[in-house]
Design a protein around this motif. Structure first.
Motif, PDB file in Angstrom:
ATOM      1  N   GLY A 288      75.154 -36.585  -8.306  1.00  0.00           N
ATOM      2  CA  GLY A 288      75.705 -37.254  -7.137  1.00  0.00           C
ATOM      3  C   GLY A 288      76.670 -38.375  -7.489  1.00  0.00           C
ATOM      4  N   LYS A 289      77.112 -39.063  -6.423  1.00  0.00           N
ATOM      5  CA  LYS A 289      78.062 -40.157  -6.603  1.00  0.00           C
ATOM      6  C   LYS A 289      77.430 -41.225  -7.498  1.00  0.00           C
ATOM      7  N   GLY A 290      78.151 -41.646  -8.498  1.00  0.00           N
ATOM      8  CA  GLY A 290      77.641 -42.627  -9.447  1.00  0.00           C
ATOM      9  C   GLY A 290      76.763 -42.017 -10.520  1.00  0.00           C
ATOM     10  N   GLY A 291      76.625 -40.692 -10.497  1.00  0.00           N
ATOM     11  CA  GLY A 291      75.795 -40.012 -11.482  1.00  0.00           C
ATOM     12  C   GLY A 291      76.511 -39.811 -12.797  1.00  0.00           C
ATOM     13  N   GLY A 292      75.786 -39.292 -13.737  1.00  0.00           N
ATOM     14  CA  GLY A 292      76.360 -39.037 -15.052  1.00  0.00           C
ATOM     15  C   GLY A 292      75.263 -38.788 -16.058  1.00  0.00           C
ATOM     16  N   LEU A 293      75.566 -39.053 -17.309  1.00  0.00           N
ATOM     17  CA  LEU A 293      74.598 -38.810 -18.363  1.00  0.00           C
ATOM     18  C   LEU A 293      74.647 -39.898 -19.419  1.00  0.00           C
ATOM     19  N   ALA A 294      73.514 -40.030 -20.085  1.00  0.00           N
ATOM     20  CA  ALA A 294      73.355 -40.999 -21.173  1.00  0.00           C
ATOM     21  C   ALA A 294      72.310 -40.445 -22.135  1.00  0.00           C
ATOM     22  N   LEU A 295      72.214 -41.045 -23.293  1.00  0.00           N
ATOM     23  CA  LEU A 295      71.166 -40.651 -24.234  1.00  0.00           C
ATOM     24  C   LEU A 295      69.805 -40.979 -23.629  1.00  0.00           C
ATOM     25  N   ALA A 296      68.847 -40.094 -23.815  1.00  0.00           N
ATOM     26  CA  ALA A 296      67.499 -40.308 -23.289  1.00  0.00           C
ATOM     27  C   ALA A 296      66.662 -41.186 -24.212  1.00  0.00           C
TER      28      ALA A 296
END
Length: 174
Positions: free
Chosen positions: A69-77
């Protein structure tokens, strides 16, 4: 001691290459910051569609924290020092052996030493990679290159190379 011919290469799959690049790129994020697939695809000049498959796989492995969604994305867990390169490459490659003597059936099956030699070499390859973490491979100068990428500059742009901005240099009169 035997010498190694430098022209002989072993190549990882494009899938693995992209997976490693994504992990490296994500190490450059500030705490709480997320990257997006279109952003990463643009920075590395790679196919967004292929990157989606790689990111999906890595999220399934628990390596990435993702939000939609808006403002979503990914990063290291988890922190970069918790990623052993050998384990990452094993999973991305889906490789447990270099050759399968049973499929298709080999006429030398049971009387050949090739598989044993290749299995031993693969084991040493992964053991060597397991000696490194994601944190290790983002040390200088790689970490600085990643920071430049987050700022929207390629290494070539930062050095004034072929992919530099189309903006005219100050004082050029253009």
């Amino acid at each position: 001691m035997k010498t190694i011919d430098a022209t002989i290469t072993m190549q990882l799959t494009r899938f693995t290459d992209l997976g490693l690049r994504v992990l490296m790129y994500l190490t450059g994020l500030e705490a709480g910051q997320l990257a997006t697939i279109p952003e990463i695809a643009e920075r590395f000049a790679i196919s967004r569609n292929h990157l989606v498959k790689v990111v999906h796989f890595m999220a399934q492995q628990g390596w990435l924290a993702t939000s939609r969604g808006k403002g979503g994305g990914l990063a290291l867990a988890r922190p970069p020092e918790h990623f052993r390169l050998g384990q990452v490459v094993r999973a991305l490659e889906g490789l447990s052996q270099l050759i399968d003597c049973a499929e298709p059936p080999c006429a030398l099956y049971g009387g050949c030493r090739l598989k044993g030699a290749l299995d031993a070499a693969l084991l040493v390859f992964f053991q060597t990679l397991d000696g490194y973490t994601l944190r290790d491979i983002i040390a200088s100068p790689t970490g600085e290159a990643i920071i430049r990428m987050h700022r929207g500059l390629s290494a070539f742009q930062a050095e004034g190379g072929p992919f530099r901005s189309t903006a005219s240099p100050p004082g050029s009169g253009r």
